[in-house]
Write a protein that holds these residues in place. Sequence first.
Motif, PDB file in Angstrom:
ATOM      1  N   ARG A  32       0.285  -8.927  16.347  1.00 21.54           N
ATOM      2  CA  ARG A  32       1.274  -9.887  15.819  1.00 21.54           C
ATOM      3  C   ARG A  32       1.125 -10.106  14.314  1.00 21.54           C
ATOM      4  NH1 ARG A  32       0.067 -12.761  20.542  1.00 21.54           N
ATOM      5  NH2 ARG A  32      -1.348 -14.104  19.373  1.00 21.54           N
ATOM      6  N   LEU A  33       0.034  -9.645  13.712  1.00 20.56           N
ATOM      7  CA  LEU A  33      -0.144  -9.853  12.275  1.00 20.56           C
ATOM      8  C   LEU A  33       0.989  -9.182  11.504  1.00 20.56           C
ATOM      9  CD1 LEU A  33      -3.989  -9.186  11.895  1.00 20.56           C
ATOM     10  CD2 LEU A  33      -2.831 -11.408  11.882  1.00 20.56           C
ATOM     11  N   ASP A  34       1.557  -9.902  10.535  1.00 19.40           N
ATOM     12  CA  ASP A  34       2.600  -9.326   9.693  1.00 19.40           C
ATOM     13  C   ASP A  34       1.953  -8.312   8.735  1.00 19.40           C
ATOM     14  OD1 ASP A  34       2.338 -10.850   6.826  1.00 19.40           O
ATOM     15  OD2 ASP A  34       1.770 -12.164   8.492  1.00 19.40           O
ATOM     16  N   ASP A  35       2.774  -7.551   8.011  1.00 22.64           N
ATOM     17  CA  ASP A  35       2.260  -6.494   7.149  1.00 22.64           C
ATOM     18  C   ASP A  35       1.227  -7.000   6.140  1.00 22.64           C
ATOM     19  OD1 ASP A  35       3.757  -4.598   8.452  1.00 22.64           O
ATOM     20  OD2 ASP A  35       5.317  -4.481   6.900  1.00 22.64           O
ATOM     21  N   SER A  37      -0.667  -9.733   6.283  1.00 20.21           N
ATOM     22  CA  SER A  37      -1.883 -10.164   6.979  1.00 20.21           C
ATOM     23  C   SER A  37      -2.700  -8.963   7.451  1.00 20.21           C
ATOM     24  CB  SER A  37      -1.536 -11.067   8.166  1.00 20.21           C
ATOM     25  OG  SER A  37      -0.876 -12.233   7.706  1.00 20.21           O
ATOM     26  N   ARG A  38      -2.026  -7.904   7.888  1.00 20.20           N
ATOM     27  CA  ARG A  38      -2.736  -6.674   8.255  1.00 20.20           C
ATOM     28  C   ARG A  38      -3.421  -6.071   7.024  1.00 20.20           C
ATOM     29  NH1 ARG A  38       0.621  -3.001  12.644  1.00 20.20           N
ATOM     30  NH2 ARG A  38       0.920  -4.657  14.189  1.00 20.20           N
ATOM     31  N   ARG A  39      -2.708  -6.047   5.920  1.00 20.97           N
ATOM     32  CA  ARG A  39      -3.265  -5.514   4.677  1.00 20.97           C
ATOM     33  C   ARG A  39      -4.484  -6.337   4.264  1.00 20.97           C
ATOM     34  NH1 ARG A  39       1.124  -5.812   1.871  1.00 20.97           N
ATOM     35  NH2 ARG A  39       1.912  -3.868   2.674  1.00 20.97           N
ATOM     36  N   ASP A  40      -4.374  -7.658   4.367  1.00 24.44           N
ATOM     37  CA  ASP A  40      -5.498  -8.526   4.000  1.00 24.44           C
ATOM     38  C   ASP A  40      -6.692  -8.305   4.916  1.00 24.44           C
ATOM     39  OD1 ASP A  40      -4.040  -9.619   1.935  1.00 24.44           O
ATOM     40  OD2 ASP A  40      -3.574 -11.484   3.011  1.00 24.44           O
ATOM     41  N   ARG A  41      -6.466  -8.151   6.194  1.00 22.27           N
ATOM     42  CA  ARG A  41      -7.567  -8.003   7.156  1.00 22.27           C
ATOM     43  C   ARG A  41      -8.212  -6.626   7.099  1.00 22.27           C
ATOM     44  NH1 ARG A  41     -10.965  -6.268   9.115  1.00 22.27           N
ATOM     45  NH2 ARG A  41     -11.910  -6.480  11.154  1.00 22.27           N
ATOM     46  N   PHE A  42      -7.404  -5.568   6.980  1.00 21.61           N
ATOM     47  CA  PHE A  42      -7.923  -4.210   7.085  1.00 21.61           C
ATOM     48  C   PHE A  42      -7.884  -3.435   5.767  1.00 21.61           C
ATOM     49  CE2 PHE A  42      -6.734  -5.358  11.418  1.00 21.61           C
ATOM     50  CZ  PHE A  42      -7.888  -5.022  12.091  1.00 21.61           C
ATOM     51  N   ASN A  43      -7.614  -4.114   4.661  1.00 20.98           N
ATOM     52  CA  ASN A  43      -7.568  -3.490   3.330  1.00 20.98           C
ATOM     53  C   ASN A  43      -6.525  -2.383   3.243  1.00 20.98           C
ATOM     54  OD1 ASN A  43      -9.596  -5.195   2.449  1.00 20.98           O
ATOM     55  ND2 ASN A  43     -11.213  -3.747   2.934  1.00 20.98           N
ATOM     56  N   GLY A  44      -5.479  -2.520   3.984  1.00 18.08           N
ATOM     57  CA  GLY A  44      -4.393  -1.547   3.958  1.00 18.08           C
ATOM     58  C   GLY A  44      -3.539  -1.706   5.193  1.00 18.08           C
ATOM     59  N   LEU A  45      -2.424  -1.012   5.215  1.00 13.90           N
ATOM     60  CA  LEU A  45      -1.546  -1.070   6.382  1.00 13.90           C
ATOM     61  C   LEU A  45      -2.165  -0.283   7.533  1.00 13.90           C
ATOM     62  CD1 LEU A  45       1.987  -0.719   4.800  1.00 13.90           C
ATOM     63  CD2 LEU A  45       0.947  -2.736   5.822  1.00 13.90           C
ATOM     64  N   THR A  46      -1.917  -0.732   8.724  1.00 12.64           N
ATOM     65  CA  THR A  46      -2.461  -0.083   9.907  1.00 12.64           C
ATOM     66  C   THR A  46      -1.354   0.039  10.953  1.00 12.64           C
ATOM     67  OG1 THR A  46      -3.163  -2.207  10.780  1.00 12.64           O
ATOM     68  CG2 THR A  46      -4.800  -0.968   9.547  1.00 12.64           C
ATOM     69  N   HIS A  47      -1.462   1.029  11.781  1.00 16.47           N
ATOM     70  CA  HIS A  47      -0.478   1.202  12.851  1.00 16.47           C
ATOM     71  C   HIS A  47      -1.005   0.546  14.130  1.00 16.47           C
ATOM     72  CE1 HIS A  47      -2.833   4.472  14.681  1.00 16.47           C
ATOM     73  NE2 HIS A  47      -3.071   4.849  13.441  1.00 16.47           N
ATOM     74  N   ALA A  94     -15.327 -10.513   9.178  1.00 18.22           N
ATOM     75  CA  ALA A  94     -13.909 -10.281   8.926  1.00 18.22           C
ATOM     76  C   ALA A  94     -13.102 -11.398   9.576  1.00 18.22           C
ATOM     77  CB  ALA A  94     -13.500  -8.928   9.494  1.00 18.22           C
ATOM     78  N   PHE A  95     -11.919 -11.653   9.007  1.00 21.51           N
ATOM     79  CA  PHE A  95     -11.065 -12.751   9.469  1.00 21.51           C
ATOM     80  C   PHE A  95      -9.617 -12.308   9.533  1.00 21.51           C
ATOM     81  CE2 PHE A  95     -14.724 -14.431   7.427  1.00 21.51           C
ATOM     82  CZ  PHE A  95     -15.103 -15.496   8.216  1.00 21.51           C
ATOM     83  N   SER A  96      -8.897 -12.865  10.488  1.00 22.36           N
ATOM     84  CA  SER A  96      -7.448 -12.651  10.574  1.00 22.36           C
ATOM     85  C   SER A  96      -6.810 -13.943  11.071  1.00 22.36           C
ATOM     86  CB  SER A  96      -7.116 -11.481  11.501  1.00 22.36           C
ATOM     87  OG  SER A  96      -7.726 -11.653  12.767  1.00 22.36           O
ATOM     88  N   VAL A  97      -5.775 -14.365  10.369  1.00 22.29           N
ATOM     89  CA  VAL A  97      -5.056 -15.589  10.726  1.00 22.29           C
ATOM     90  C   VAL A  97      -3.567 -15.260  10.690  1.00 22.29           C
ATOM     91  CG1 VAL A  97      -4.606 -18.008  10.126  1.00 22.29           C
ATOM     92  CG2 VAL A  97      -6.870 -17.017   9.679  1.00 22.29           C
ATOM     93  N   GLU A  98      -2.881 -15.546  11.778  1.00 16.67           N
ATOM     94  CA  GLU A  98      -1.451 -15.264  11.825  1.00 16.67           C
ATOM     95  C   GLU A  98      -0.704 -16.110  10.792  1.00 16.67           C
ATOM     96  OE1 GLU A  98       0.278 -14.952  15.764  1.00 16.67           O
ATOM     97  OE2 GLU A  98      -1.649 -14.229  16.556  1.00 16.67           O
ATOM     98  N   HIS A  99       0.345 -15.527  10.254  1.00 21.14           N
ATOM     99  CA  HIS A  99       1.077 -16.134   9.148  1.00 21.14           C
ATOM    100  C   HIS A  99       1.499 -17.581   9.406  1.00 21.14           C
ATOM    101  CE1 HIS A  99       3.476 -16.202   5.520  1.00 21.14           C
ATOM    102  NE2 HIS A  99       4.472 -16.700   6.232  1.00 21.14           N
ATOM    103  N   LYS A 100       1.961 -17.879  10.611  1.00 18.17           N
ATOM    104  CA  LYS A 100       2.506 -19.211  10.899  1.00 18.17           C
ATOM    105  C   LYS A 100       1.462 -20.330  10.850  1.00 18.17           C
ATOM    106  CE  LYS A 100       2.303 -18.621  15.915  1.00 18.17           C
ATOM    107  NZ  LYS A 100       3.106 -18.489  17.126  1.00 18.17           N
ATOM    108  N   ILE A 101       0.161 -19.992  10.870  1.00 12.53           N
ATOM    109  CA  ILE A 101      -0.862 -21.042  10.776  1.00 12.53           C
ATOM    110  C   ILE A 101      -1.785 -20.849   9.566  1.00 12.53           C
ATOM    111  CG2 ILE A 101      -0.803 -21.625  13.228  1.00 12.53           C
ATOM    112  CD1 ILE A 101      -3.528 -20.102  13.450  1.00 12.53           C
ATOM    113  N   GLN A 102      -1.396 -19.976   8.650  1.00  7.06           N
ATOM    114  CA  GLN A 102      -2.199 -19.801   7.438  1.00  7.06           C
ATOM    115  C   GLN A 102      -2.111 -21.055   6.564  1.00  7.06           C
ATOM    116  OE1 GLN A 102      -0.924 -16.151   5.562  1.00  7.06           O
ATOM    117  NE2 GLN A 102      -1.854 -14.888   7.155  1.00  7.06           N
TER     118      GLN A 102
END
Length: 188
Positions: A32-35, A37-47, A94-102
């Motif tokens: 569900r991570l937006d582009d 947030s994915r870039r922030d979490r994984f240092n780049g876009l991921t599929h 490492a951290f990931s937070v969905e956009h709607k609660i950032q």
Amino acid sequence: MEQIIRTQRPLTGVIRQLRPSDLPRFAEHLLRLDDQSRRDRFNGLTHDGFLEAYAERSFHEGATVIGYVEGDKVLAAAELHERAEESEPTAEIAFSVEHKIQNRGIGGRLFQRLVAQARGLGYLRLQVTTHANNSAMKALARRFNAKLSFQQGETNGIIELAGEAGLDADWRAPAGLGRRGTGKAIAA
């Protein structure tokens, strides 16, 4: 001029260790991570296939995953991955937070919980890596005294836990515990 005030719904979830049965919810969170947030979490876009395999590896390779869970959904996660090749007990975080609660303090609460977990597991050092433009992660790392350096377009941080040995900050022995002759029993 009319002013529009947006109110955020209150956060009603809990922060807890994710169990093996939470693997599908963790994978769904990553998907569900937006582009950005994915870039922030994984240092780049991921599929999507990479994210699904990553979630599987995290649980099967012994990573500690702590999540912010509302209802049946993981909406944010903090991960602790051991770096066994290091000479001192070290983990990468490492951290990931969905956009709607950032920007609601969830990252800081997850960070605090992850540091406590790392101490409990005996780690002496934590590492964090992010891309140079992830200002939220850099600010969060600084809040926890990370020493940051910049190399080849990435920000690398080290948090030293070695100097914080002893009793956990959240637990202190009650006054008088351990004294002879007090005649008092303390039950937990």
